[in-house]
Design a protein around this motif. Structure first.
Motif, PDB file in Angstrom:
ATOM      1  N   TRP A 194     102.090 -42.448-130.321  1.00 39.14           N
ATOM      2  CA  TRP A 194     100.871 -41.639-130.305  1.00 39.14           C
ATOM      3  C   TRP A 194     101.193 -40.149-130.271  1.00 39.14           C
ATOM      4  CZ3 TRP A 194      96.752 -44.038-131.775  1.00 39.14           C
ATOM      5  CH2 TRP A 194      96.604 -45.412-131.521  1.00 39.14           C
ATOM      6  N   THR A 195     102.313 -39.789-129.660  1.00 38.69           N
ATOM      7  CA  THR A 195     102.705 -38.379-129.661  1.00 38.69           C
ATOM      8  C   THR A 195     102.984 -37.904-131.076  1.00 38.69           C
ATOM      9  OG1 THR A 195     103.669 -38.613-127.452  1.00 38.69           O
ATOM     10  CG2 THR A 195     104.341 -36.700-128.751  1.00 38.69           C
ATOM     11  N   GLY A 196     103.706 -38.720-131.840  1.00 35.96           N
ATOM     12  CA  GLY A 196     103.980 -38.370-133.232  1.00 35.96           C
ATOM     13  C   GLY A 196     102.711 -38.266-134.053  1.00 35.96           C
ATOM     14  N   LEU A 197     101.763 -39.190-133.846  1.00 37.71           N
ATOM     15  CA  LEU A 197     100.490 -39.120-134.548  1.00 37.71           C
ATOM     16  C   LEU A 197      99.719 -37.856-134.163  1.00 37.71           C
ATOM     17  CD1 LEU A 197      99.159 -42.798-134.427  1.00 37.71           C
ATOM     18  CD2 LEU A 197      99.779 -41.489-136.457  1.00 37.71           C
ATOM     19  N   GLY A 198      99.773 -37.520-132.856  1.00 35.13           N
ATOM     20  CA  GLY A 198      99.091 -36.318-132.389  1.00 35.13           C
ATOM     21  C   GLY A 198      99.640 -35.064-133.033  1.00 35.13           C
ATOM     22  N   VAL A 199     100.961 -35.017-133.212  1.00 36.09           N
ATOM     23  CA  VAL A 199     101.582 -33.861-133.865  1.00 36.09           C
ATOM     24  C   VAL A 199     101.101 -33.744-135.305  1.00 36.09           C
ATOM     25  CG1 VAL A 199     103.761 -32.900-134.687  1.00 36.09           C
ATOM     26  CG2 VAL A 199     103.610 -33.834-132.372  1.00 36.09           C
ATOM     27  N   ILE A 200     101.016 -34.884-136.014  1.00 41.11           N
ATOM     28  CA  ILE A 200     100.550 -34.864-137.403  1.00 41.11           C
ATOM     29  C   ILE A 200      99.110 -34.355-137.478  1.00 41.11           C
ATOM     30  CG2 ILE A 200      99.960 -36.315-139.376  1.00 41.11           C
ATOM     31  CD1 ILE A 200     102.332 -38.078-138.662  1.00 41.11           C
TER      32      ILE A 200
END
Length: 258
Positions: free
Chosen positions: A12-18
């Motif tokens: 979810w952190t990676g998705l949030g960055v995107i």
């Protein structure tokens, strides 16, 4: 940072960055901070998806080439790696030539492949296979060479035949290295397939992307880039899923050499 951190969870952190990057990108375009003619806003790119034509056929063609090349690279690369890992004599005489071929940029060979085989799907598969087999061969060769001496001693103690030694000792010990090479080979096969479609065979996502660029359609161009990125993400997630189940202990493999 991978969006899919493992087969069991979503990063979810990676998705949030995107999402954050997309929001900042949209704001920068709307406020004029970014005013590049060929860099539309994310909203404009999203709207361009509806204007794409024949995208299903393009995706199918690129996936076919990439997956066929990947399968051939696994077979040929594993065979080459086993031969190099098992035979010190072959390794001594072949390493120099193989290192030269492995480091030769495949893009430089595409004009030669075009002259020999013409603008065809066959040419795409050949160049993509050539580029993809080296990570497999190098990792398998290294895995075989690193087999623990106790395993070799056990094979001698049990008086295993050459075939039994290969199937019960060498191949199982080389599987983790093979899977490392497989991840690298899959990425390479997709990338080279797209480049070959731009330079060698006018078809698939590579040609669609090139056509959008030539037609001064930046929104469609970035839409194709997004499609390619999603395909790469999904294929990588599938390989990670398989790797985590085939490697002893179910742990993800470290990055391999290739």
């Amino acid at each position: 940072m991978s969006v899919l951190s493992s087969s069991k969870s979503i990063n979810w952190t990676g998705l949030g960055v995107i999402v954050l990057v997309l929001v900042l990108w949209q704001i920068a375009v709307d406020t004029g901070i970014l005013s590049l003619r060929n860099l539309p806003s994310p909203v404009a790119v999203a709207q361009s998806f509806g204007k794409l034509s024949g995208v299903g056929d393009a995706v199918g063609h690129t996936l076919l080439v990439a997956l066929v090349a990947f399968a051939l690279a696994l077979l040929v690369g594993a065979a080459v790696g086993l031969i190099l890992g098992l035979s010190g004599l072959v390794r001594t005489f072949a390493n120099g030539s193989l290192d030269f071929l492995r480091t030769l940029p495949v893009v430089a060979l595409m004009p030669v492949a075009l002259l020999v085989w013409g603008p065809s799907t066959k040419t795409e598969i050949i160049v993509a296979t050539y580029a993809s087999l080296w990570p497999v061969a190098v990792n398998v060769s290294s895995g075989v060479a690193r087999i623990h001496p106790q395993l070799r001693e056990m094979a001698r103690s049990l008086k295993l035949s050459k075939w039994e030694n290969l199937t019960k000792i060498v191949v199982p010990a080389a599987v983790p290295s093979l899977l490392v090479g497989a991840r690298l080979a899959l990425t390479s096969s997709l990338v080279i397939a797209i480049v070959a479609e731009m330079l060698v065979n006018p078809s698939g996502l590579g040609w669609a992307l090139s056509r959008a660029q030539s037609g001064m359609q930046p929104g469609q161009m970035w839409a194709y880039v997004a499609i390619i990125a999603v395909i790469g993400l999904v294929l990588n997630a599938i390989v990670v899923f398989i790797v985590e189940r085939l490697v002893p202990g179910g742990r993800p493999l470290p990055k391999g050499r290739g």
